[in-house]
Structure formats: structure tokens, C-alpha cells
Design an enzyme around this catalytic site. Sequence first.
Site, short mmCIF file in Angstrom:
data_model
loop_
_atom_site.label_atom_id
_atom_site.label_comp_id
_atom_site.label_asym_id
_atom_site.label_seq_id
_atom_site.Cartn_x
_atom_site.Cartn_y
_atom_site.Cartn_z
N HIS A 153 0.83 -1.20 0.00
CA HIS A 153 0.00 0.00 0.00
C HIS A 153 0.86 1.26 0.00
CE1 HIS A 153 0.84 0.65 4.28
NE2 HIS A 153 0.36 -0.54 4.58
N CYS A 161 2.63 -5.12 6.63
CA CYS A 161 2.47 -4.83 5.21
C CYS A 161 3.75 -4.23 4.63
CB CYS A 161 1.30 -3.86 5.00
SG CYS A 161 -0.28 -4.49 5.59
#
Length: 245
Positions: A153, A161
Site C-alpha cells: 500500500h 504490510c
Amino acid sequence: GLVPGVVAVMLLSSATVFLGLKSACAAGQKGMGREVEVEQRVKPLLEADLKKAGLRYGAPVFLRIFKREKELELWMQGDGKDYVLFRSYPICTYSGELGPKLRQGDGQAPEGFYRVALGQLNPASRFHLSFNLGYPNAYDRAHSRTGDFLMVHGNCVSVGCYAMGDDGIEEIYSLVAAALRAGQSAFDVHAFPFRLDAASLDAQRRSQWHGFWSELKPAYDAFEATRQPPQIGVVAGHYRLVESR
């Protein structure tokens, strides 16, 4: 090595069912709008750079992530069918250490082989734009690893992440979305702890993860040799290359 004709292979291209957006990385609701504005802004420059590289917007894509080097490579299929490195993007941050994700809440970013289809893209992410890696895959499930909604992201914060920064994710998201819209059913993401050349892997022989990383090396070597993303399966809880039919 190659395992021909294995019936019990659980191919990693199997569809993953997503039940809800639970992790901080995935926060936000799917919608339309942001990705359109982003694409309109970045597409002209991308097309110009792609043309110089002999590539085209919408061509199939393949991603490799290297944790230690903090790099994401975006490869695209050229007219000759081999994949060509288009860009290397710096990873702004990832959480955890070298080594795979084992359980929900351990803060680790995944390592291994993942597939991303159109339904895994989130244009309304709290972190600008994102796509779901598809963790846990067949290998992760075979080893009872838990967790969900591990993303690539924008922004520069991470809970399990890979955060690419907004400028980076705008280009990456636009290119992978264009490939999927143009007919690529899903793209592969290979997440490595570091570049798995023999010397680098041998230097980690005392690591608790040396055995796991050794299972990632055949796929790393196969792509280095052929410039084609290899087909990978899981056989008796181990990653294996699978012969193409």
C-alpha cells in the site's frame, strides 16, 4: 527441483476468499474514483517511459519484493514474451524482521509466493491505494500460519504490510490494475528476505529460517535463468516448482 505430474499439488493460483477488511493495512472501503484520478495523472508519463523500454501499458506484470534491500521490482512482459524489469521502487517501510509471517498480530510482513487478482485491489485504502497479497496461501495454511489482509500500500506506516509511499503505489497500482483489466487473470508477487544468490543464502546458514529460505531459492533461480515467472505449487507442505504443461 521440478516435480512433474504431481497430483497432490495445491497450486498457489487457487482463488482466495476474503471475508472482510480486518487489518489496519486494509482499512478503508472499496469504491471508485481515486484510482481513476491517479491513473489519469500518472498514465501519460508511464506510457512514455514504457515506450522507451519497448514495453506497453497493460502488459502482464510480475513483482518481486526484497526485504533487506527494501526494494520492490516491477517486471513487465515484453513483445518477446520474456519479462523485462521496468522499475525498482524503494520500499518506504515494512514491519517486523527478516523471516516469514507466522501468526496474526506478530507484526511480520509475509515472505513467499502470492497471487493477486482484480478483486484483491483496494482503490479506497486508508493508505491511499493498496492490494492484498493473498496471505495465507496454500503453504502458509499447510503450516497453520494465521493472519489476513496483508497488503502492499501507500503511505509510510506498516503493520505486517509493505508500505511503498504514495508516489510509488500510484505507479505500481496503475500498472497492475491495467494488466488485470487487459486480461491477466492474476499476477505473481514473490516476497524474498533478500536476493537469494548462493553466497547470500549461505551467509544465513545459521538462521532459523535457512531451511525455509532454501525452499524459496529454486523459484528465485528459475526466474533469474528464464525471465518467466515459474509455476509454483505446494507438495506435502513444501514449495515446489511445477512443470508447465
